[in-house]
Design a protein around this motif. Structure first.
Motif, short mmCIF file in Angstrom:
data_model
loop_
_atom_site.label_atom_id
_atom_site.label_comp_id
_atom_site.label_asym_id
_atom_site.label_seq_id
_atom_site.Cartn_x
_atom_site.Cartn_y
_atom_site.Cartn_z
N VAL D 266 0.83 1.22 10.50
CA VAL D 266 0.55 1.21 11.94
C VAL D 266 0.83 -0.19 12.45
CG1 VAL D 266 -1.25 1.49 13.69
CG2 VAL D 266 -1.22 2.99 11.68
N TYR D 267 1.49 -0.30 13.58
CA TYR D 267 1.81 -1.61 14.15
C TYR D 267 1.37 -1.68 15.61
CZ TYR D 267 4.72 -1.86 10.03
OH TYR D 267 5.15 -1.85 8.73
N GLY D 268 0.66 -2.76 15.92
CA GLY D 268 0.30 -3.03 17.30
C GLY D 268 1.03 -4.26 17.80
N GLU D 269 0.62 -4.72 18.95
CA GLU D 269 1.30 -5.87 19.56
C GLU D 269 1.19 -7.12 18.72
OE1 GLU D 269 0.34 -5.30 24.24
OE2 GLU D 269 -1.34 -5.30 22.83
N LYS D 270 0.07 -7.25 18.00
CA LYS D 270 -0.21 -8.52 17.32
C LYS D 270 -0.14 -8.45 15.79
CE LYS D 270 -3.46 -9.43 21.04
NZ LYS D 270 -4.89 -9.43 21.35
N GLY D 271 -0.11 -7.24 15.28
CA GLY D 271 -0.11 -7.12 13.83
C GLY D 271 -0.04 -5.67 13.42
N GLY D 272 -0.08 -5.47 12.12
CA GLY D 272 0.04 -4.12 11.61
C GLY D 272 -0.81 -3.93 10.38
N LEU D 273 -0.84 -2.70 9.89
CA LEU D 273 -1.58 -2.42 8.68
C LEU D 273 -0.79 -1.45 7.82
CD1 LEU D 273 -2.99 0.65 8.76
CD2 LEU D 273 -4.45 -0.49 10.42
N GLU D 274 -1.06 -1.50 6.54
CA GLU D 274 -0.41 -0.59 5.60
C GLU D 274 -1.40 -0.18 4.54
OE1 GLU D 274 3.35 -1.96 4.10
OE2 GLU D 274 3.38 -0.49 2.48
N TRP D 275 -1.43 1.12 4.29
CA TRP D 275 -2.30 1.67 3.24
C TRP D 275 -1.54 2.74 2.50
CZ3 TRP D 275 -4.13 6.63 2.20
CH2 TRP D 275 -5.12 6.70 1.20
N GLN D 276 -1.68 2.74 1.18
CA GLN D 276 -1.11 3.86 0.45
C GLN D 276 -2.06 4.29 -0.65
OE1 GLN D 276 2.59 3.02 -1.59
NE2 GLN D 276 2.17 0.84 -1.47
N GLN D 277 -2.07 5.58 -0.87
CA GLN D 277 -3.03 6.13 -1.81
C GLN D 277 -2.84 5.62 -3.22
OE1 GLN D 277 -5.22 9.91 -3.54
NE2 GLN D 277 -3.03 9.87 -3.51
N ALA D 278 -1.61 5.32 -3.58
CA ALA D 278 -1.36 4.86 -4.95
C ALA D 278 -2.04 3.51 -5.21
CB ALA D 278 0.13 4.75 -5.20
N ASP D 279 -2.40 2.82 -4.17
CA ASP D 279 -3.11 1.54 -4.30
C ASP D 279 -4.27 1.58 -3.31
OD1 ASP D 279 -3.81 -1.04 -4.95
OD2 ASP D 279 -2.25 -1.97 -3.74
N ALA D 280 -5.12 2.58 -3.51
CA ALA D 280 -6.04 3.01 -2.45
C ALA D 280 -7.08 1.97 -2.08
CB ALA D 280 -6.74 4.30 -2.89
N ASN D 281 -7.34 1.03 -2.97
CA ASN D 281 -8.39 0.06 -2.69
C ASN D 281 -7.88 -1.21 -1.99
OD1 ASN D 281 -10.84 1.35 -3.86
ND2 ASN D 281 -9.43 1.53 -5.58
N THR D 282 -6.65 -1.14 -1.56
CA THR D 282 -6.04 -2.27 -0.84
C THR D 282 -5.65 -1.83 0.56
OG1 THR D 282 -5.18 -3.29 -2.85
CG2 THR D 282 -4.01 -3.77 -0.81
N LEU D 283 -5.98 -2.65 1.51
CA LEU D 283 -5.45 -2.49 2.87
C LEU D 283 -4.70 -3.77 3.20
CD1 LEU D 283 -5.29 -0.85 5.55
CD2 LEU D 283 -7.27 -2.18 6.31
N GLN D 284 -3.41 -3.63 3.43
CA GLN D 284 -2.63 -4.79 3.88
C GLN D 284 -2.75 -4.92 5.38
OE1 GLN D 284 1.41 -5.43 2.31
NE2 GLN D 284 1.07 -3.63 1.05
N VAL D 285 -3.10 -6.11 5.82
CA VAL D 285 -3.15 -6.38 7.25
C VAL D 285 -2.14 -7.49 7.54
CG1 VAL D 285 -4.60 -6.97 9.21
CG2 VAL D 285 -5.57 -5.71 7.27
N LYS D 286 -1.20 -7.17 8.39
CA LYS D 286 -0.08 -8.07 8.64
C LYS D 286 -0.20 -8.66 10.05
CE LYS D 286 2.54 -4.95 5.74
NZ LYS D 286 3.85 -4.43 5.32
N TRP D 287 0.24 -9.87 10.20
CA TRP D 287 0.09 -10.54 11.49
C TRP D 287 1.41 -11.15 11.90
CZ3 TRP D 287 -4.29 -9.24 13.64
CH2 TRP D 287 -5.40 -8.95 12.84
N LEU D 288 1.59 -11.24 13.19
CA LEU D 288 2.81 -11.83 13.72
C LEU D 288 3.01 -13.25 13.22
CD1 LEU D 288 3.41 -11.14 17.51
CD2 LEU D 288 4.89 -10.70 15.57
N ASP D 289 1.96 -14.00 13.12
CA ASP D 289 2.11 -15.44 12.97
C ASP D 289 1.24 -16.07 11.89
OD1 ASP D 289 -0.22 -14.84 14.16
OD2 ASP D 289 0.17 -15.93 16.03
#
Lengths: 382, 382, 382, 382
Positions: D266-289
């Motif tokens: 999911v991506y918003g104006e300022k950042g995004g997130l990524e989750w996948q079941q194969a690595d279910a205990n991790t949430l990647q949170v991505k930022w523009l800057d």
């Protein structure tokens, strides 16, 4: 359903709840009694929350064992889980075994190697089953790793590296209200070792379990990094293994930012393997001359040992509680076979027991001795 | 363009081609001369393939240095890259420096620590620039790691783990036609160490470079695993570092199935970092109490040292040759500043030099001595 | 050395420097002339920085081509790299080809499909070689992927997913001083498409290259997400492919936090493959009934096409510049074969050319048309 | 303990066992009755294996509901889990609700949208609680993802990509003895959709749950790839979402070599997130800057929703069964609050219910309609 009693694991404990989840998962156990705390109020309150009838919530392990023994056989506890700090392992385990209860015991097995050896004798004499909760060997891909080594496909094993970095004791946690930190850093409750007992024994067990080799000599650097701490919180150990292999064991609780990152790598003449708990459903198998293979929990090509310890199809991650539950499940299957006069399959009988507990205690004493020694190599005495 | 001459690196060599790619990448060097082999025909053929005029393809390093020195200053070689096996490092490096040529030298610096110290004196007296190709410190995220430690944000460093597993010497490669294996396992050409010299020095340098600490004591387990091999192909070393930190260094060439998997982890009071060459553009930064950060080559938030060593925007992976080229580029920028009477920025001056070379040779001698010793700790003498 | 001239790529440009690094890496090209900017001062200054003699730094592409043509054959430019914005691709490429210069052209090939088709005719008539810099097909593991599909081992291809998320245009970058953003979002310089032209064409090319299939129909959702932007910055496209396969193409420049994360997955009846630029030296090969394989750049088991495009042993990561350099190197090898009257090996001839450029322009026009259409499927016309 | 009855899930079923593990894990449910199969022998045998008394093992869901209703309130089943194939969801769910039993129902909710809407009315009228087992929303890091979006820190959401590739239906599995394949590909038991119902609904639910947005229009490419198959086994869908966002949903069961690889970005104006079941205990949170963050299950910085759904400290992976168990646990906590006249905390009330079920059925009907349509966009009618 096997009737389960628990010693320790009252409100505020961590590992008691883990044992209960693990016992519950497969519907093979019913928690029917407990002495959850040496504080009577805590024990009562814990038992109440767990839905136990008041008359089966005890205020001491002695009471639990004595009272349960007087109940009719069809009703009394069959397995006792002991989830107390290390200094309270031996006495209840002995009493349980001597009174004919099967025992599920938290690691490290005892407070000292001497106790461990005594318990080994008692367990042998008792005829009871005994399981030590080296959880990580319950993962399907750890089973797969052991089978792969045993198959000889990697050739003779040459190197084994195991590491267990945690970061949660990077500060003086025992100075505050952290109950887990408090007893784990207290020589009176934890024993001669801190990190080496708490997580080093897991790493040691994993290495010996997967390689099928035994440590014969070691050379340890043991440190207490955080000022004020009474026990080691960090260590690294050079290992010599049976069959001419060698290796390294690292266990630290001051790797700030690490969670619980147990990792094993083993290399033979023809290939190697890598497993880490953070990606527990993957076993990497590496080869000298062809692509690395990614073996996965639940896949059709896995060994009978891996499949036996798997509940869901590939792609449905099995976690820590499932690994823990595999110990309980295999223990139950072994007991049920005993009770029905049959023999459990080898996959069910593959759980850590008293021998692993003795080796773990020997590891603790040898590694601490080596840490204090100016001599390079310490023979692993057991 | 800086005029480059090369000693060694003829047809069939591996690292010579790497040096040429690295020198070429940024268009700052022109290869104008070479003594590519002690075999005159090989040297000639190699020079021809590289498009050099025959009169600047020499049959010995002495000839190269003497002939080039007689050329007009505007035409003669300025930098000499020496890419021969270890036993042929010292003599050409000395002659080059003594004749006023700047030197780019492959690691490990010399055949022995004594030679290294002598070379240090010669280099100091020569006024020439000197670079030792510890390639891995050329990666932008290794620069970032060093800057992060230096910033103090991780707190005082407590632990450093470096490992360098390779698998390509898992069999008796030197028994066949593998030229790389042949000299690297030959004491007459490689020196007192095999794996420890070839890759252990890289690991050692990476650890000291990033942590800013120095090894003060070590305890080594050094092995020759493959039957018939003359030098070590495997080792593990417990380390004590300045400032009270400790660590582990692993270097092995018998980890079957591993490629070239250099990895460093460093932990301080407040957090840690992890970098591995297989994912070279990522630096993991871990914190006691907040999420792990993934820092990436080319990102706007990276340090001036990382940015200075980056050529493309984030998401365009920089590889091994770029890391290597960073050494050549920084060496060139430093030289150009010298030639123009200016001072190069600190980012350009940050390349491995003679001091790192001396420490690397000291590492080799100390680690091998420790491996042979029954004493646990060997003081790092240099 | 092949004599190279460059059109565009003056100070401040991104891709010009990339071309120069790529051309330099293997020592096969010598930059001898350039018209680096339409601004004479910028062109002169750029040429000076690059060490070119002033007489070969031109102020227009016409001048470069005319002047160079008058030089003696042994001295004149042989290959012209055109690295200008899209609207300045066709005219210099045509003039270069018509005057007998081989052309290396940045993608997308032209400003319109009509131009592309005209250029195709001109190139065919010219007898010159032509390369379009679809960089990503230069990666060794992309070569491996194509060979794997071609081998039939995955069975008939059923699905192909390609995605190219970037985040750098998440804000109105073109409102500031970002030169890259400025022309890429300007219809007068970029053409009918923004993201679809800039990165969608790469994704499209990668998919067709690896699968060996062609897109026959598409259904596009094309968006301009950032207010004020003149061209698309985001899109997703359903694809129908020759041979009955289908797929999805995603290209977006508003995935905030993404770098340049090109990723391809292809599935056939028996298995699939996955490649992503962020881990460019790995090709995952997945199978219905056996473990996923991790194939790696430089490994002995890789195809001749992968090996031909690899410079270092396994474990020495090859990056973006190496992939780009593979295009230049293969172009050079093909030219050298032509000049020597021999035939280059198929591995060297495997670089993107005019046909790929025409399909890329057709993709742009078809995908934008589909985005504007209420009709579900648009036939891919070319 | 909440008294649980089960409809379906006899020997040989997959999901029945999963429900039982999930219900057992936290010790909040006791399985007391079941109608495990329409085959009386199978039902009896299954009940016996599960240790149920014969009188509470029924041969039809009607019998179960009627008989249990006549038992004393303190003894009768409170929650009924319905784990039958899709065509047998509505009737037992209706009967259960109409008779005052709370219902835990497997997804997709019903056989048709019409049934779903009818069930919605029935549930509302019944006053009973209802949970639909969209398992993946039970993962702690999926909770974290939803909270992150809701916090506004990513800005307005622009893009959402969800994909769910499986490979297990790459061959004509339904031609053999695979019970799971058999009903899932049979329109009489599965409904109008195959893959889109089985896994597409999970992907759809995950996307709407995390983004908090609703699909407003869609454009689907729906395929039956394997010859002879009666329902779709593959599809890709362009999405338009409320609030102006857009996205892509991919669900396929013919991605040979994939396990169960659900992934959301999911991506918003300022950042995004990524989750996948194969690595279910991790949430990647991505930022523009700034650097990407790796958020992990069990970490102290996670939201109350994530923590509420976590059982072990960070670094002890929680798997699929734990996610599933979170649904059962939250349902139990909500019921217990009802029974005690209190209000459950919002974290406990956050489980998928009837509204999600209706939207899932609407998704199925809309996506299949779109797949059959020549019109590009189909409005999402519900």
């Amino acid at each position: 359903m096997i009737r389960l009693g628990m010693i320790g694991g009252g409100q505020g404990a961590f590992i008691g709840a883990v044992h209960r989840h693990a016992a519950a998962l497969d519907g093979l156990y019913e928690l029917v009694a407990g002495a959850f705390s040496s504080n009577p109020d805590t024990s009562k309150a814990s038992g109440h929350l767990l839905g136990l009838p008041p008359e089966r919530v005890y205020t001491s392990y002695q009471e639990l064992i004595q009272q349960e023994k007087q109940r009719p056989e069809a009703e009394r506890v069959q397995v006792i889980s002991i989830v107390t700090p290390n200094h309270l392992h031996f006495a209840p385990a002995r009493l349980a075994l001597e009174n004919g209860f099967h025992v599920m015991l938290d690691k490290p097995m005892t407070f000292s190697l001497a106790e461990a050896k005594e318990l080994e004798q008692i367990a042998a004499a008792s005829g009871c089953r005994f399981c030590l909760t080296h959880t990580y060997t319950g993962y399907p891909m750890v089973k797969e790793a052991r089978q792969l080594v045993a198959s000889g496909k990697l050739g003779t094993i040459r190197k084994a590296y195991v590491e267990y970095p945690q970061g949660w004791l990077s500060t003086f946690e025992e100075g505050g209200a952290n109950k887990q930190a408090s007893w784990r850093t207290d020589p009176a409750r934890s024993g001669v070792a801190g990190a080496m007992g708490d997580i080093g024994t897991h790493a040691f067990n994993l290495l010996e379990y997967v390689t099928g080799l035994t440590v014969t000599q070691l050379c340890a650097d043991i440190n207490t990094v955080v000022p004020g701490r009474q026990l080691d919180d960090d260590g690294a150990v050079l290992l010599r293994l049976s069959g001419g292999a060698s290796g390294v064991l690292v266990a630290t609780q001051v790797a700030a930012g690490e969670e619980n990152n147990l990792r094993l790598r083993v290399y033979g003449e023809k290939g190697g393997l890598e497993w880490q708990q953070a990606d527990a459903n993957t076993l990497q198998v590496k080869w000298l001359d062809r692509p690395t293979e990614i073996r996965r929990t639940g896949a059709g090509y896995t060994s009978s040992y891996a499949r036996h310890n798997t509940r869901a199809p590939a792609g449905h991650p099995e976690g820590y509680l499932e690994a823990f539950a595999n110990l309980y499940r295999n223990f139950a299957l072994s007991l049920q076979a005993d009770l029905s006069g049959t023999t459990a399959p080898p996959e069910a009988l593959d759980y850590p027991g008293i021998a692993e507990g003795v080796r773990g205690m020997a590891f603790i004493e040898n590694v601490i001795a080596s840490g204090r020694s100016d001599q390079k190599w310490t023979s692993f005495s057991c």
